[in-house]
Design a protein around this motif. Structure first.
Motif, short mmCIF file in Angstrom:
data_model
loop_
_atom_site.label_atom_id
_atom_site.label_comp_id
_atom_site.label_asym_id
_atom_site.label_seq_id
_atom_site.Cartn_x
_atom_site.Cartn_y
_atom_site.Cartn_z
N ASP A 228 39.78 -7.20 -25.72
CA ASP A 228 39.48 -7.06 -24.29
C ASP A 228 40.13 -5.83 -23.67
O ASP A 228 40.24 -5.72 -22.46
CB ASP A 228 39.92 -8.31 -23.53
N ARG A 229 40.54 -4.89 -24.53
CA ARG A 229 41.20 -3.69 -24.02
C ARG A 229 40.20 -2.70 -23.44
O ARG A 229 39.04 -2.66 -23.85
CB ARG A 229 41.96 -3.00 -25.18
N PRO A 230 40.60 -1.84 -22.48
CA PRO A 230 39.74 -0.74 -22.07
C PRO A 230 39.48 0.18 -23.27
O PRO A 230 40.41 0.57 -23.98
CB PRO A 230 40.56 -0.01 -21.00
N VAL A 231 38.21 0.51 -23.50
CA VAL A 231 37.80 1.21 -24.73
C VAL A 231 37.23 2.58 -24.40
O VAL A 231 36.35 2.71 -23.54
CB VAL A 231 36.76 0.38 -25.51
N PHE A 232 37.72 3.58 -25.13
CA PHE A 232 37.12 4.91 -25.12
C PHE A 232 36.42 5.11 -26.46
O PHE A 232 37.00 4.86 -27.51
CB PHE A 232 38.18 5.99 -24.93
N VAL A 233 35.17 5.55 -26.42
CA VAL A 233 34.37 5.76 -27.62
C VAL A 233 34.22 7.26 -27.87
O VAL A 233 33.78 8.00 -26.98
CB VAL A 233 32.97 5.13 -27.49
N SER A 234 34.60 7.69 -29.07
CA SER A 234 34.45 9.09 -29.46
C SER A 234 33.48 9.18 -30.63
O SER A 234 33.72 8.58 -31.68
CB SER A 234 35.80 9.70 -29.83
N PHE A 235 32.40 9.93 -30.44
CA PHE A 235 31.34 10.03 -31.45
C PHE A 235 31.19 11.49 -31.88
O PHE A 235 30.72 12.33 -31.12
CB PHE A 235 30.02 9.52 -30.88
N ASP A 236 31.63 11.77 -33.11
CA ASP A 236 31.44 13.08 -33.72
C ASP A 236 30.10 13.05 -34.44
O ASP A 236 29.87 12.17 -35.28
CB ASP A 236 32.58 13.35 -34.70
N VAL A 237 29.21 14.03 -34.17
CA VAL A 237 27.89 13.98 -34.79
C VAL A 237 27.95 14.12 -36.30
O VAL A 237 26.99 13.74 -36.99
CB VAL A 237 26.93 15.03 -34.20
N ASP A 238 29.07 14.61 -36.86
CA ASP A 238 29.13 14.65 -38.32
C ASP A 238 29.38 13.27 -38.94
O ASP A 238 29.41 13.12 -40.17
CB ASP A 238 30.13 15.70 -38.83
N PHE A 239 29.53 12.24 -38.09
CA PHE A 239 29.49 10.86 -38.57
C PHE A 239 28.17 10.57 -39.27
O PHE A 239 28.10 9.85 -40.26
CB PHE A 239 29.68 9.91 -37.39
N VAL A 240 27.11 11.16 -38.76
CA VAL A 240 25.76 10.93 -39.28
C VAL A 240 25.51 11.88 -40.44
O VAL A 240 25.99 13.02 -40.47
CB VAL A 240 24.73 11.14 -38.16
N ASP A 241 24.75 11.42 -41.43
CA ASP A 241 24.43 12.25 -42.58
C ASP A 241 23.78 13.56 -42.13
O ASP A 241 22.95 13.56 -41.20
CB ASP A 241 23.47 11.49 -43.50
N PRO A 242 24.12 14.69 -42.76
CA PRO A 242 23.56 15.97 -42.33
C PRO A 242 22.04 16.08 -42.49
O PRO A 242 21.43 16.99 -41.94
CB PRO A 242 24.30 17.00 -43.19
N ALA A 243 21.43 15.17 -43.24
CA ALA A 243 19.97 15.14 -43.27
C ALA A 243 19.41 14.83 -41.89
O ALA A 243 18.30 15.24 -41.55
CB ALA A 243 19.48 14.09 -44.26
N TYR A 244 20.20 14.12 -41.07
CA TYR A 244 19.78 13.71 -39.73
C TYR A 244 20.53 14.48 -38.63
O TYR A 244 20.12 14.44 -37.48
CB TYR A 244 20.02 12.22 -39.53
N ALA A 245 21.62 15.15 -39.00
CA ALA A 245 22.42 15.90 -38.02
C ALA A 245 22.99 17.15 -38.68
O ALA A 245 24.20 17.24 -38.94
CB ALA A 245 23.54 15.03 -37.45
N PRO A 246 22.13 18.13 -38.98
CA PRO A 246 22.61 19.34 -39.66
C PRO A 246 23.42 20.27 -38.76
O PRO A 246 24.21 21.07 -39.26
CB PRO A 246 21.32 20.02 -40.11
#
Length: 322
Positions: A228-246
């Protein structure tokens, strides 16, 4: 109520490019979220150009529409938002840029506006977290990435795109016991590159483990960890396979598809989500706009989560009055 222009009445190629064709306005009145850019890339270690990421994401985002069928929500029936513009960064000076970020983000947090921040390289997350910790105290981090970004230094420099979360722990910005990193993979210099994150207190789910246990279990562990903590979400596009995020600076093969990544973001509903960033979009490596398509969709899902949180609160209030 601020919402996008109606593209059935005004063609998408008309007007100044803003995220999702929202009003470009620096206001904290009558809004629930604000999209803002931090066009900073001085802290990258290899490919540069992430400073152009925010505008690249905005350019593609004009194709987004207000109804999210996967979440079954008309976003702007429940929330109002603007494109807040960009933080004035200082190229070559990360510390002054961080000061500008805290100064620029803080007024939003004071009015309980949820920032959706477009990078920029991943070093900007430290500036974001300084602003959030100033307002909320230490926050839980949900971090999607192929790298843990907990190195101590690059070339002797402590403030780089691979170091922000070590610095955040050292500065007391994170409730690390409720923080989790998902998707780590690729060649490393040694096992310590992942183990260091665990030693700092993060729960770490590598990409191999994600595949082994399945994404539904990953989401269960995210929810259990953040609680139940306040949440900050960090999304680096290199999380996704480079076939989908080159279009990113440090791609790693073997990652999730764009669909799987979006499902993970959608599955964060129910957490106390107070802010987001989407980072490391590199337009020069994204000539077909695949990465801009993904990054704008991730930010769109983040906005949807803001709307869903507000809808849930309204429904709970109605139930209390029955």
């Amino acid at each position: 109520m601020y919402q996008p222009k109606d593209s059935a009445k005004s063609p998408r190629f008309c007007g100044v490019r803003t995220f999702m064709r929202l009003e470009q306005l620096q206001t904290t009145d009558d809004i629930d979220f604000a999209v803002l850019g931090v066009p900073f890339d001085t802290a990258v270690s290899n490919r540069t150009g992430q400073r152009y990421g925010p505008q690249h994401i905005r350019d593609f985002s004009v194709l987004l529409r207000p109804y999210n069928p996967d979440q079954d929500i008309q976003i702007f029936e429940y929330c109002s938002g603007v494109d807040y513009g960009d933080i004035d960064v200082v190229p070559g000076n990360i510390h002054r840029t961080y000061d500008n970020m805290v100064e620029g983000i803080s007024p939003l947090l004071e009015k309980s506006v949820v920032p959706i921040i477009l990078g920029g390289d991943h070093s900007i997350s430290l500036g974001n977290l300084r602003a959030f910790a100033k307002h909320y105290g230490p926050v839980a981090l949900v971090h999607f990435d192929s790298h843990s970004d907990t190195w101590d230094n690059y070339y002797g420099e402590k403030y780089m795109h691979g170091t922000p979360f070590r610095r955040a722990v050292e500065e007391g910005l994170l409730d690390v016991e409720h923080s989790i990193q998902i998707g780590m993979r690729g060649p490393l210099y040694g096992p310590e590159d992942i183990e260091d994150a665990r030693q700092l207190g993060f729960e770490v789910i590598t990409m191999r483990e994600c595949r082994d246990i399945g994404y539904s279990q990953v989401l269960k562990r995210i929810h259990a960890r953040a609680a139940d903590r306040p949440v900050f979400v960090s999304f680096d596009v290199d999380f996704v396979d480079p076939a989908y995020a080159p279009g990113t600076g440090t791609p790693e093969v073997g990652g999730p598809t764009s669909h799987e990544a979006l499902e993970l973001v959608r599955g964060l509903h129910g957490l106390d989500l107070v802010g987001f960033d989407v980072v490391e979009v590199l337009p020069s490596m994204d000539p077909s706009e695949i990465t801009a398509m993904l990054a704008s969709s991730v930010a769109y899902e983040m906005i949807s989560l803001v709307a869903m949180k507000k809808r849930s609160r309204q429904q709970a209030q109605l139930e209390q009055h029955r």
